[in-house]
Design an enzyme around this catalytic site. Sequence first.
Site, short mmCIF file in Angstrom:
data_model
loop_
_atom_site.label_atom_id
_atom_site.label_comp_id
_atom_site.label_asym_id
_atom_site.label_seq_id
_atom_site.Cartn_x
_atom_site.Cartn_y
_atom_site.Cartn_z
N LYS A 13 1.90 -5.28 2.75
CA LYS A 13 0.83 -5.17 1.74
C LYS A 13 -0.22 -4.14 2.16
O LYS A 13 -0.61 -3.27 1.38
CB LYS A 13 0.13 -6.53 1.52
CG LYS A 13 1.05 -7.67 1.15
CD LYS A 13 0.31 -8.99 0.97
CE LYS A 13 -0.35 -9.55 2.20
NZ LYS A 13 0.57 -9.96 3.29
N ARG A 88 -5.05 -15.99 -2.54
CA ARG A 88 -4.07 -16.63 -1.67
C ARG A 88 -3.92 -18.11 -1.95
O ARG A 88 -3.13 -18.78 -1.30
CB ARG A 88 -4.55 -16.49 -0.24
CG ARG A 88 -3.76 -15.51 0.61
CD ARG A 88 -4.50 -15.42 1.91
NE ARG A 88 -3.71 -15.07 3.02
CZ ARG A 88 -3.69 -13.83 3.54
NH1 ARG A 88 -4.34 -12.86 2.96
NH2 ARG A 88 -2.99 -13.60 4.61
N ARG A 127 3.98 -5.17 16.21
CA ARG A 127 2.55 -4.87 16.10
C ARG A 127 1.76 -5.53 17.23
O ARG A 127 0.79 -4.96 17.72
CB ARG A 127 2.02 -5.34 14.74
CG ARG A 127 0.59 -4.90 14.50
CD ARG A 127 0.14 -5.13 13.08
NE ARG A 127 0.06 -6.55 12.76
CZ ARG A 127 -0.24 -7.02 11.57
NH1 ARG A 127 -0.44 -6.20 10.56
NH2 ARG A 127 -0.30 -8.32 11.34
N ARG A 133 -4.05 -7.95 17.59
CA ARG A 133 -4.52 -8.87 16.56
C ARG A 133 -4.33 -10.27 17.08
O ARG A 133 -3.23 -10.64 17.49
CB ARG A 133 -3.74 -8.64 15.25
CG ARG A 133 -4.67 -8.19 14.13
CD ARG A 133 -3.98 -7.97 12.85
NE ARG A 133 -3.74 -9.19 12.09
CZ ARG A 133 -3.41 -9.20 10.82
NH1 ARG A 133 -3.30 -8.06 10.17
NH2 ARG A 133 -3.18 -10.32 10.20
N ARG A 144 1.54 -18.89 10.12
CA ARG A 144 1.05 -18.11 8.97
C ARG A 144 2.11 -18.06 7.87
O ARG A 144 1.79 -18.10 6.67
CB ARG A 144 0.68 -16.68 9.42
CG ARG A 144 -0.66 -16.62 10.16
CD ARG A 144 -0.81 -15.34 10.96
NE ARG A 144 -0.76 -14.13 10.17
CZ ARG A 144 -0.48 -12.93 10.68
NH1 ARG A 144 -0.23 -12.78 11.97
NH2 ARG A 144 -0.43 -11.87 9.90
#
Length: 187
Positions: A13, A88, A127, A133, A144
């Site tokens: 996204k 969401r 990532r 992160r 998640r």
Amino acid sequence: MRWVLLGPPGSGKGTQARKLAETYHVAHLSTGDILRREVAEDTPLGQQARSYMDSGELVPDVLILDMIRKRLSNLRNGSGYVLDGFPRTQAQAEALDSMLGELGQTLDRVVLFEVGHGEISKRLAGRAVEETRSDDSDTIVAHRIDVYRRQTEPLVDYYRRKGLLARLNGERPIDTVFSEIQQLATA
Ligand code: AP5
């Protein structure tokens, strides 16, 4: 262009929203990016959001809606935008409908990025090595995905019934996905 990008964590996204914003000169509103900035700056909102984000839970609707309302009403009248990571939950989607009603706007398109669990895990593990992160560890990513399935996936049907949904296969290379998005933009 007033679009929502919907899809599981790591489905692309943010990557595609940045390309859309650059190509079509529209605003990119990413609730995740805004929240990460607030956390980094240790603002009151950041302090409230941090523990939810670190554990892979959704930040409470009331905080998110306040944040989005301000940004949508600050946009120049008539400017386009891409909403990335918002809404969401059902409550967020319904609140967005009311906000848009007050602004005299409607959404043009909701694009759903379909990407399987295996590909998501691979991308976010990649990532986690390159960036830091706090929510990209294996266990938090699994949580998640679960939160997405339970709280966000029902919006697919919400927007399908409104006739706004376009599904795309997000497992293909970034530029292939973007070409398909551009076709949607000009359709
Ligand atoms: P948020 O930042 O929105 O995270 P997310 O939805 O989990 O999405 P990601 O940013 O991980 O993935 P993405 O789909 O944007 O993919 P990306 O392009 O980055 O939210 C984080 C947290 O904030 C939430 O858990 C929650 O706590 C809170 N939050 C945010 N919004 C909220 C809301 N509305 N309500 C409540 N809480 C909220 O790509 C991922 C990786 O894959 C990158 O490395 C990228 O280079 C790579 N990649 C992208 N596309 C491709 C491709 N086609 N092929 C190969 N690799 C690709």
